[in-house]
Design a protein around this motif. Sequence first.
Motif, PDB file in Angstrom:
ATOM      1  N   LEU A 109       0.522   0.771   7.436  1.00  0.00           N
ATOM      2  CA  LEU A 109      -0.594  -0.056   7.909  1.00  0.00           C
ATOM      3  C   LEU A 109      -1.290  -0.740   6.728  1.00  0.00           C
ATOM      4  CD1 LEU A 109      -3.335   1.014  10.456  1.00  0.00           C
ATOM      5  CD2 LEU A 109      -3.940  -0.073   8.324  1.00  0.00           C
ATOM      6  N   LEU A 110      -1.597   0.042   5.696  1.00  0.00           N
ATOM      7  CA  LEU A 110      -2.308  -0.507   4.541  1.00  0.00           C
ATOM      8  C   LEU A 110      -1.470  -1.553   3.809  1.00  0.00           C
ATOM      9  CD1 LEU A 110      -3.878   2.794   3.117  1.00  0.00           C
ATOM     10  CD2 LEU A 110      -5.016   1.013   4.460  1.00  0.00           C
ATOM     11  N   ALA A 111      -0.162  -1.390   3.848  1.00  0.00           N
ATOM     12  CA  ALA A 111       0.723  -2.339   3.151  1.00  0.00           C
ATOM     13  C   ALA A 111       0.575  -3.759   3.680  1.00  0.00           C
ATOM     14  CB  ALA A 111       2.180  -1.877   3.305  1.00  0.00           C
ATOM     15  N   THR A 112       0.239  -3.888   4.954  1.00  0.00           N
ATOM     16  CA  THR A 112       0.143  -5.221   5.552  1.00  0.00           C
ATOM     17  C   THR A 112      -1.285  -5.630   5.899  1.00  0.00           C
ATOM     18  OG1 THR A 112       0.589  -4.239   7.718  1.00  0.00           O
ATOM     19  CG2 THR A 112       2.464  -5.148   6.517  1.00  0.00           C
ATOM     20  N   ASN A 113      -2.213  -4.679   5.799  1.00  0.00           N
ATOM     21  CA  ASN A 113      -3.602  -4.985   6.163  1.00  0.00           C
ATOM     22  C   ASN A 113      -4.588  -4.777   5.027  1.00  0.00           C
ATOM     23  OD1 ASN A 113      -3.827  -5.419   9.366  1.00  0.00           O
ATOM     24  ND2 ASN A 113      -2.202  -3.930   8.947  1.00  0.00           N
ATOM     25  N   GLY A 114      -4.189  -4.008   3.991  1.00  0.00           N
ATOM     26  CA  GLY A 114      -5.069  -3.779   2.855  1.00  0.00           C
ATOM     27  C   GLY A 114      -6.186  -2.802   3.157  1.00  0.00           C
ATOM     28  N   GLY A 115      -7.068  -2.612   2.169  1.00  0.00           N
ATOM     29  CA  GLY A 115      -8.231  -1.758   2.346  1.00  0.00           C
ATOM     30  C   GLY A 115      -7.918  -0.281   2.260  1.00  0.00           C
ATOM     31  N   SER A 116      -8.760   0.516   2.914  1.00  0.00           N
ATOM     32  CA  SER A 116      -8.605   1.967   2.966  1.00  0.00           C
ATOM     33  C   SER A 116      -8.418   2.382   4.417  1.00  0.00           C
ATOM     34  CB  SER A 116      -9.849   2.651   2.384  1.00  0.00           C
ATOM     35  OG  SER A 116      -9.764   4.055   2.523  1.00  0.00           O
ATOM     36  N   ILE A 117      -7.742   3.490   4.642  1.00  0.00           N
ATOM     37  CA  ILE A 117      -7.418   3.872   6.010  1.00  0.00           C
ATOM     38  C   ILE A 117      -8.669   4.085   6.848  1.00  0.00           C
ATOM     39  CG2 ILE A 117      -7.227   6.351   5.560  1.00  0.00           C
ATOM     40  CD1 ILE A 117      -5.038   4.164   7.911  1.00  0.00           C
TER      41      ILE A 117
END
Length: 387
Positions: A109-117
Amino acid sequence: MSNKVGIFNILTNVSFGNGAISKLTEIIKENEFQNVLVITDKGISSAGIIDIVVPSIREANITIYDGTLPNPTISNCEEAYKLYKENNVDVVVGIGGGSPLDVAKAVALLATNGGSIDDYEGIGKFKNDLLPLIAIPTTAGTASEVTNFTVITDEERQYKLTVGGSRLAARWAIIDPELTYGLPPHITAATGLDALVHAIESYTSKEANDITKTLAREATRKIGKYLRQAVYDGDNIIAREEMMMGSLLAGLAFNNTRLGNCHAMSHPISAVYAVPHGVANAILIPYVMKFNSYAAPDLYRHIGEDLGGNIEGLTVTEQAINAANIVRQLSIDIGLPTDLQSFNVTEEKIDLLTRDAMLSGNILVNPRKTSAEDIKNLYRKAIRGEY
């Protein structure tokens, strides 16, 4: 059949059966993946499972993260995400129980959306599809390989946060019962009981429909019949296969229905006291079943039937309560504790546990309407062992 319109979703391509792990090579080659991030834990590494899986994709560049904790944390996600960024990863492979699979989902998820979980806590809070994700379970328990949720512990808040949404599903699930053959009895027991709780809570969920109920009942039958054998004879091929199928069926069911009070209550117990998720569910489920039995006796009566209970001469309500007794006895038979005191859980933090449990969406689909005071009473009984 009911008049309710049933909705059923699965976005994951599932390969099931002994030897299914060979599909991993196929997927990597067909999609021309070059840089693979394997997310697992040290138990899987030391058990030699990585040594079975990795050679099948040796033509790719492989990075391994094996730091996942039993209750995976935001820090685990950040550490694995850092490896993703450093290695130009184009596919994530999660291998293990629910914990590595949940971290793998988070990283994809983070790979394509960035940020923190924790930016995405809740349902449908992210916009972009995941990085390609392959989920390979090594326990017959969480069914994270086919669900649209990931549960991560925020250590600072002592809280298990849930991220969910249809886009969170793995693209491929490779379910190979052979990978469970070396699983220790205590892990087989805890994860297997967790799978049974999935089936029970899905079947009794207010969101259940004819499709999910059919899956959940078959899962209950399989787990009830084969869990003891899998625990006490881990080399029993049939028991391992049937438990893996039971876990899968329960996962397909609850992914469409959510769960109930047991899961709402178990997450805070795991977050605050580090009780393994499956063990927390095993302790809590008989108390929750008895509480719910009065609101949905026919549903729990069916569960008792599916678990092979003797219902002759009992009223419907007595049959429903008997189902809880059967599940409790199953836990005892496979060596699981029956009260939370075993893990030094005290009543001191009941208000905190109750507050966090009531935040769960699972409370809303539980078959009996539940107040905060109800949750407190259930915690008290489970802590004291007052069944």
